[in-house]
Scaffold this motif. Structure first.
Motif, PDB file in Angstrom:
ATOM      1  N   THR A   9      -1.982   2.394 -29.075  1.00 55.43           N
ATOM      2  CA  THR A   9      -1.598   2.034 -30.430  1.00 55.43           C
ATOM      3  C   THR A   9      -1.905   3.195 -31.355  1.00 55.43           C
ATOM      4  OG1 THR A   9      -2.080  -0.277 -29.984  1.00 55.43           O
ATOM      5  CG2 THR A   9      -1.963   0.366 -32.290  1.00 55.43           C
ATOM      6  N   VAL A  10      -0.911   3.591 -32.133  1.00 56.38           N
ATOM      7  CA  VAL A  10      -1.058   4.689 -33.081  1.00 56.38           C
ATOM      8  C   VAL A  10      -1.078   4.103 -34.481  1.00 56.38           C
ATOM      9  CG1 VAL A  10       0.040   6.770 -34.000  1.00 56.38           C
ATOM     10  CG2 VAL A  10       0.055   6.340 -31.541  1.00 56.38           C
ATOM     11  N   GLU A  11      -2.032   4.545 -35.281  1.00 56.41           N
ATOM     12  CA  GLU A  11      -2.112   4.088 -36.658  1.00 56.41           C
ATOM     13  C   GLU A  11      -1.271   4.997 -37.545  1.00 56.41           C
ATOM     14  OE1 GLU A  11      -5.309   3.046 -40.167  1.00 56.41           O
ATOM     15  OE2 GLU A  11      -6.026   3.364 -38.134  1.00 56.41           O
ATOM     16  N   ILE A  12      -0.374   4.389 -38.309  1.00 50.65           N
ATOM     17  CA  ILE A  12       0.481   5.100 -39.251  1.00 50.65           C
ATOM     18  C   ILE A  12       0.166   4.570 -40.639  1.00 50.65           C
ATOM     19  CG2 ILE A  12       2.871   5.442 -39.998  1.00 50.65           C
ATOM     20  CD1 ILE A  12       3.700   5.289 -37.066  1.00 50.65           C
ATOM     21  N   ASP A  13      -0.095   5.472 -41.564  1.00 47.20           N
ATOM     22  CA  ASP A  13      -0.396   5.072 -42.942  1.00 47.20           C
ATOM     23  C   ASP A  13       0.908   4.718 -43.645  1.00 47.20           C
ATOM     24  OD1 ASP A  13      -1.086   4.767 -45.586  1.00 47.20           O
ATOM     25  OD2 ASP A  13      -2.107   6.704 -45.759  1.00 47.20           O
ATOM     26  N   GLU A  14       1.185   3.440 -43.732  1.00 50.02           N
ATOM     27  CA  GLU A  14       2.449   2.984 -44.309  1.00 50.02           C
ATOM     28  C   GLU A  14       2.592   3.364 -45.787  1.00 50.02           C
ATOM     29  OE1 GLU A  14       2.061  -1.637 -44.980  1.00 50.02           O
ATOM     30  OE2 GLU A  14       0.928  -0.989 -43.217  1.00 50.02           O
ATOM     31  N   THR A  15       1.490   3.660 -46.471  1.00 46.97           N
ATOM     32  CA  THR A  15       1.587   4.053 -47.876  1.00 46.97           C
ATOM     33  C   THR A  15       2.156   5.460 -48.035  1.00 46.97           C
ATOM     34  OG1 THR A  15      -0.664   4.955 -48.034  1.00 46.97           O
ATOM     35  CG2 THR A  15      -0.393   2.586 -48.461  1.00 46.97           C
ATOM     36  N   ALA A  16       2.223   6.219 -46.946  1.00 48.64           N
ATOM     37  CA  ALA A  16       2.780   7.571 -46.992  1.00 48.64           C
ATOM     38  C   ALA A  16       4.283   7.592 -46.707  1.00 48.64           C
ATOM     39  CB  ALA A  16       2.049   8.482 -46.007  1.00 48.64           C
ATOM     40  N   ILE A  17       4.864   6.413 -46.453  1.00 45.71           N
ATOM     41  CA  ILE A  17       6.286   6.307 -46.120  1.00 45.71           C
ATOM     42  C   ILE A  17       6.938   5.353 -47.112  1.00 45.71           C
ATOM     43  CG2 ILE A  17       7.954   5.621 -44.343  1.00 45.71           C
ATOM     44  CD1 ILE A  17       5.809   6.298 -42.249  1.00 45.71           C
ATOM     45  N   ALA A  18       8.068   5.771 -47.678  1.00 46.25           N
ATOM     46  CA  ALA A  18       8.740   4.970 -48.700  1.00 46.25           C
ATOM     47  C   ALA A  18       9.382   3.702 -48.137  1.00 46.25           C
ATOM     48  CB  ALA A  18       9.805   5.811 -49.410  1.00 46.25           C
ATOM     49  N   GLU A  19       9.877   3.760 -46.909  1.00 53.37           N
ATOM     50  CA  GLU A  19      10.567   2.620 -46.336  1.00 53.37           C
ATOM     51  C   GLU A  19       9.568   1.537 -45.925  1.00 53.37           C
ATOM     52  OE1 GLU A  19      13.114   6.049 -46.406  1.00 53.37           O
ATOM     53  OE2 GLU A  19      11.122   5.810 -45.564  1.00 53.37           O
ATOM     54  N   PRO A  20      10.039   0.284 -45.848  1.00 53.78           N
ATOM     55  CA  PRO A  20       9.140  -0.817 -45.469  1.00 53.78           C
ATOM     56  C   PRO A  20       8.685  -0.705 -44.010  1.00 53.78           C
ATOM     57  CG  PRO A  20      11.394  -1.622 -45.777  1.00 53.78           C
ATOM     58  CD  PRO A  20      11.384  -0.187 -46.180  1.00 53.78           C
ATOM     59  N   PRO A  21       7.542  -1.321 -43.690  1.00 54.87           N
ATOM     60  CA  PRO A  21       7.009  -1.272 -42.328  1.00 54.87           C
ATOM     61  C   PRO A  21       8.008  -1.695 -41.251  1.00 54.87           C
ATOM     62  CG  PRO A  21       5.352  -2.143 -43.802  1.00 54.87           C
ATOM     63  CD  PRO A  21       6.616  -2.015 -44.596  1.00 54.87           C
ATOM     64  N   ALA A  22       8.856  -2.674 -41.527  1.00 54.90           N
ATOM     65  CA  ALA A  22       9.827  -3.122 -40.525  1.00 54.90           C
ATOM     66  C   ALA A  22      10.771  -1.990 -40.127  1.00 54.90           C
ATOM     67  CB  ALA A  22      10.624  -4.317 -41.045  1.00 54.90           C
ATOM     68  N   VAL A  23      11.157  -1.158 -41.064  1.00 51.89           N
ATOM     69  CA  VAL A  23      12.045  -0.021 -40.782  1.00 51.89           C
ATOM     70  C   VAL A  23      11.300   1.014 -39.942  1.00 51.89           C
ATOM     71  CG1 VAL A  23      13.348   1.887 -41.826  1.00 51.89           C
ATOM     72  CG2 VAL A  23      13.459  -0.403 -42.830  1.00 51.89           C
ATOM     73  N   VAL A  24      10.050   1.278 -40.284  1.00 49.83           N
ATOM     74  CA  VAL A  24       9.240   2.230 -39.525  1.00 49.83           C
ATOM     75  C   VAL A  24       9.104   1.744 -38.083  1.00 49.83           C
ATOM     76  CG1 VAL A  24       6.990   3.352 -39.315  1.00 49.83           C
ATOM     77  CG2 VAL A  24       7.989   2.960 -41.592  1.00 49.83           C
ATOM     78  N   ARG A  25       8.750   0.476 -37.914  1.00 53.04           N
ATOM     79  CA  ARG A  25       8.573  -0.079 -36.569  1.00 53.04           C
ATOM     80  C   ARG A  25       9.870   0.005 -35.753  1.00 53.04           C
ATOM     81  NH1 ARG A  25       3.757  -2.580 -36.077  1.00 53.04           N
ATOM     82  NH2 ARG A  25       2.709  -3.276 -37.965  1.00 53.04           N
ATOM     83  N   GLU A  26      10.999  -0.296 -36.380  1.00 59.47           N
ATOM     84  CA  GLU A  26      12.275  -0.239 -35.659  1.00 59.47           C
ATOM     85  C   GLU A  26      12.591   1.199 -35.232  1.00 59.47           C
ATOM     86  OE1 GLU A  26      15.667  -1.025 -33.636  1.00 59.47           O
ATOM     87  OE2 GLU A  26      14.079  -2.411 -34.233  1.00 59.47           O
ATOM     88  N   GLN A  27      12.327   2.170 -36.101  1.00 53.88           N
ATOM     89  CA  GLN A  27      12.590   3.559 -35.724  1.00 53.88           C
ATOM     90  C   GLN A  27      11.662   4.018 -34.598  1.00 53.88           C
ATOM     91  OE1 GLN A  27      13.415   6.485 -38.726  1.00 53.88           O
ATOM     92  NE2 GLN A  27      14.599   5.037 -39.959  1.00 53.88           N
ATOM     93  N   VAL A  28      10.419   3.557 -34.598  1.00 52.68           N
ATOM     94  CA  VAL A  28       9.511   3.895 -33.498  1.00 52.68           C
ATOM     95  C   VAL A  28      10.020   3.260 -32.200  1.00 52.68           C
ATOM     96  CG1 VAL A  28       7.173   3.622 -32.570  1.00 52.68           C
ATOM     97  CG2 VAL A  28       7.502   4.325 -34.955  1.00 52.68           C
ATOM     98  N   VAL A  91       0.691  10.206 -40.622  1.00 55.60           N
ATOM     99  CA  VAL A  91       1.822   9.523 -39.991  1.00 55.60           C
ATOM    100  C   VAL A  91       2.181  10.155 -38.641  1.00 55.60           C
ATOM    101  CG1 VAL A  91       2.783   8.520 -42.103  1.00 55.60           C
ATOM    102  CG2 VAL A  91       3.393  10.851 -41.475  1.00 55.60           C
ATOM    103  N   PRO A  92       1.221  10.131 -37.674  1.00 54.89           N
ATOM    104  CA  PRO A  92       1.526  10.704 -36.366  1.00 54.89           C
ATOM    105  C   PRO A  92       2.753  10.023 -35.758  1.00 54.89           C
ATOM    106  CG  PRO A  92      -0.575   9.525 -36.317  1.00 54.89           C
ATOM    107  CD  PRO A  92      -0.091   9.505 -37.724  1.00 54.89           C
ATOM    108  N   ILE A  93       3.414  10.699 -34.906  1.00 53.17           N
ATOM    109  CA  ILE A  93       4.694  10.378 -34.291  1.00 53.17           C
ATOM    110  C   ILE A  93       5.817  10.661 -35.292  1.00 53.17           C
ATOM    111  CG2 ILE A  93       6.209   8.711 -33.140  1.00 53.17           C
ATOM    112  CD1 ILE A  93       3.753   7.288 -32.144  1.00 53.17           C
ATOM    113  N   VAL A  94       5.776  10.048 -36.479  1.00 50.48           N
ATOM    114  CA  VAL A  94       6.808  10.278 -37.491  1.00 50.48           C
ATOM    115  C   VAL A  94       6.835  11.752 -37.874  1.00 50.48           C
ATOM    116  CG1 VAL A  94       7.567   9.709 -39.841  1.00 50.48           C
ATOM    117  CG2 VAL A  94       6.676   7.912 -38.334  1.00 50.48           C
TER     118      VAL A  94
END
Length: 136
Positions: A9-28, A91-94
């Motif tokens: 499990t990789v922790e991504i700081d969602e506050t550093a990304i403009a898009e909602p978490p659901a979009v981030v998760r789908e792209q991952v 935002v590792p991986i991203v």
């Protein structure tokens, strides 16, 4: 937000990304299925050395690596400063800090997931030497 990938499990700081978490998760998930090589997300880059290193990391193509020294030369700084900035990547991986390696081919460190083991699996995946489960 915690994002499962490669059995860790990789922790991504969602506050550093403009898009909602659901979009981030789908792209991952798309990345993990081999359907995405780059992320289409708006990442806030700090106005510091960390932000400069993050911007340079986003230019490293999928499946390739750069050394800490190569990025340091590009940014006119020291390799250790690049390594420290990689460790602060929110935002590792991203922003693919896993694509930065030592000049001797060593992996150095990795702040995401299970550390260097996760970095190794990400690099192997991108280089086509392993396949991921589509259930990330």
């Amino acid at each position: 937000m915690h994002v499962p990938i490669l059995g860790s499990t990789v922790e991504i700081d969602e506050t550093a990304i403009a898009e909602p978490p659901a979009v981030v998760r789908e792209q991952v998930r798309e990345y993990a299925r081999g359907e995405r090589e780059a992320f289409d997300l708006t990442v806030a880059m700090p106005g510091t050395m960390t932000g400069e290193v993050m911007a340079a990391m986003t230019d490293i193509p999928y499946g390739e690596t750069r050394t800490y020294g190569e990025l340091a030369a590009e940014l006119d700084t020291a390799p250790v400063a690049v390594g420290q900035a990689c460790g602060r990547n929110p935002v590792p991986i991203v922003v693919p800090c896993h694509r930065v390696v030592g000049s001797d081919g060593g992996l150095g460190g990795y702040s995401g997931g299970d550390g260097v083991a996760t970095k190794r699996r990400l690099l192997e995946f991108e280089q086509g030497t392993t396949r991921l489960s589509t259930e990330s």
